[in-house]
Design a protein around this motif. Structure first.
Motif, PDB file in Angstrom:
ATOM      1  N   VAL A 121       0.830  -1.212   0.000  1.00  0.00           N
ATOM      2  CA  VAL A 121       0.000   0.000   0.000  1.00  0.00           C
ATOM      3  C   VAL A 121       0.863   1.261   0.000  1.00  0.00           C
ATOM      4  O   VAL A 121       0.805   2.063  -0.931  1.00  0.00           O
ATOM      5  N   PHE A 122       1.687   1.404   1.033  1.00  0.00           N
ATOM      6  CA  PHE A 122       2.498   2.625   1.122  1.00  0.00           C
ATOM      7  C   PHE A 122       3.462   2.710  -0.059  1.00  0.00           C
ATOM      8  O   PHE A 122       3.739   3.794  -0.571  1.00  0.00           O
ATOM      9  N   GLY A 123       3.966   1.546  -0.502  1.00  0.00           N
ATOM     10  CA  GLY A 123       4.877   1.517  -1.646  1.00  0.00           C
ATOM     11  C   GLY A 123       4.213   2.045  -2.908  1.00  0.00           C
ATOM     12  O   GLY A 123       4.827   2.755  -3.704  1.00  0.00           O
ATOM     13  N   VAL A 124       2.945   1.676  -3.089  1.00  0.00           N
ATOM     14  CA  VAL A 124       2.195   2.148  -4.254  1.00  0.00           C
ATOM     15  C   VAL A 124       2.032   3.668  -4.206  1.00  0.00           C
ATOM     16  O   VAL A 124       2.180   4.361  -5.218  1.00  0.00           O
ATOM     17  N   VAL A 125       1.745   4.193  -3.020  1.00  0.00           N
ATOM     18  CA  VAL A 125       1.592   5.647  -2.871  1.00  0.00           C
ATOM     19  C   VAL A 125       2.928   6.354  -3.124  1.00  0.00           C
ATOM     20  O   VAL A 125       2.990   7.352  -3.847  1.00  0.00           O
ATOM     21  N   ARG A 126       4.008   5.816  -2.536  1.00  0.00           N
ATOM     22  CA  ARG A 126       5.335   6.414  -2.749  1.00  0.00           C
ATOM     23  C   ARG A 126       5.676   6.506  -4.229  1.00  0.00           C
ATOM     24  O   ARG A 126       6.085   7.546  -4.726  1.00  0.00           O
ATOM     25  N   VAL A 127       5.532   5.368  -4.916  1.00  0.00           N
ATOM     26  CA  VAL A 127       5.927   5.317  -6.328  1.00  0.00           C
ATOM     27  C   VAL A 127       5.003   6.195  -7.168  1.00  0.00           C
ATOM     28  O   VAL A 127       5.473   6.989  -8.002  1.00  0.00           O
ATOM     29  N   THR A 128       3.702   6.070  -6.958  1.00  0.00           N
ATOM     30  CA  THR A 128       2.746   6.853  -7.750  1.00  0.00           C
ATOM     31  C   THR A 128       3.028   8.341  -7.625  1.00  0.00           C
ATOM     32  O   THR A 128       3.113   9.063  -8.626  1.00  0.00           O
ATOM     33  N   ASN A 129       3.192   8.835  -6.398  1.00  0.00           N
ATOM     34  CA  ASN A 129       3.357  10.268  -6.199  1.00  0.00           C
ATOM     35  C   ASN A 129       4.696  10.773  -6.714  1.00  0.00           C
ATOM     36  O   ASN A 129       4.791  11.904  -7.201  1.00  0.00           O
ATOM     37  N   ALA A 130       5.717   9.919  -6.680  1.00  0.00           N
ATOM     38  CA  ALA A 130       7.021  10.313  -7.217  1.00  0.00           C
ATOM     39  C   ALA A 130       6.987  10.389  -8.744  1.00  0.00           C
ATOM     40  O   ALA A 130       7.701  11.188  -9.352  1.00  0.00           O
TER      41      ALA A 130
END
Length: 241
Positions: A121-130
């Motif tokens: 979950v957090f990984g998806v948010v990190r990558v998406t926002n970057a």
């Protein structure tokens, strides 16, 4: 159009094996330049070599989705190498350990939950926002989040996994929130369910091939501009939430 830069670029996370590799292969075969995101240097370069040998334009990107620094560096690497990003497939995911009742809800190991959420979950948010600054510049940007029908509150399939299954429920929830945020933009985000695929994730004990599992992700990554938004799909259509 600048002929040097009119090839669309896709980043697939966790692309060194299994469904991720099959997604990278499939997108490459239809003309994408593919950024192979993976933590392990040797496995990543081996995957890039296999893709190139099959005629796919691929390059490796060191990417640990649990690290802010790694994700930021990966975004810079893609910008430098390709100069653009049109598609992001958030495929990297872990099941988490389940020995000793670690994922039985009555004996749930909260450290396992944290570890699974950090990637899934957090990984998806990190990558998406970057990657969003590059994606927003694209003409038809697509984001595909790889979910699992084990995260469906309706279907409740698979074994009882108190960390993994809810991580996919939360991923579906955050996918819906991104879709709402992007409603008036050209960014289209959806969740994909690959089905029960034979990979090391399932001990290769499953009926579907990685290529079959990858098909829905490739379809969502190449949706037309009037395609669905904020949905959850498998080969058969909409998956019940």
């Amino acid at each position: 159009m600048d002929s040097v830069n009119d090839t669309k670029t896709a980043l697939v996370t966790g692309a060194n094996k299994g469904i991720g590799f099959a997604i990278a292969q499939g997108l490459g075969e239809i003309g994408f330049t593919v950024a192979v995101g993976a933590r392990d240097d040797a496995r990543r370069e081996e995957a890039v070599g296999r893709l190139r040998a099959s005629g796919v334009d691929a390059f490796g990107v060191a990417l640990d989705v649990t690290s802010d620094d790694s994700v930021a560096a990966a975004a810079k690497e893609i910008e430098r190498t390709a100069g653009r990003l049109d598609v992001l497939v958030n495929n990297a995911g872990i099941s988490g350990r389940s020995d000793g009742g670690a994922q039985n809800p009555t004996t749930l190991d909260l450290d396992v939950v944290r570890t699974v959420l950090d990637t899934n979950v957090f990984g998806v948010v990190r990558v998406t926002n970057a990657m969003l600054p590059m994606l927003r510049r694209a003409s038809s940007p697509r984001i595909v989040n790889m979910s699992s029908n084990m995260g469906s509150l309706t279907l409740r399939t698979g074994p009882i996994l108190g960390a993994y299954a809810p991580s996919k429920s939360m991923l579906n929830g955050i996918t819906a929130q991104y879709a709402r945020e992007f409603a008036d933009t050209h960014v289209i985000v959806n969740a994909a369910c690959p089905g029960y695929v034979a990979t090391d994730f399932t001990g290769f004990n499953a009926p579907r091939t990685p290529e079959q599992g990858a098909a829905i992700a490739i379809r969502l990554a190449t949706l037309p501009d009037d395609g669905p938004r904020g949905g959850w799909f498998d080969d058969e259509g909409v998956v019940p939430w």
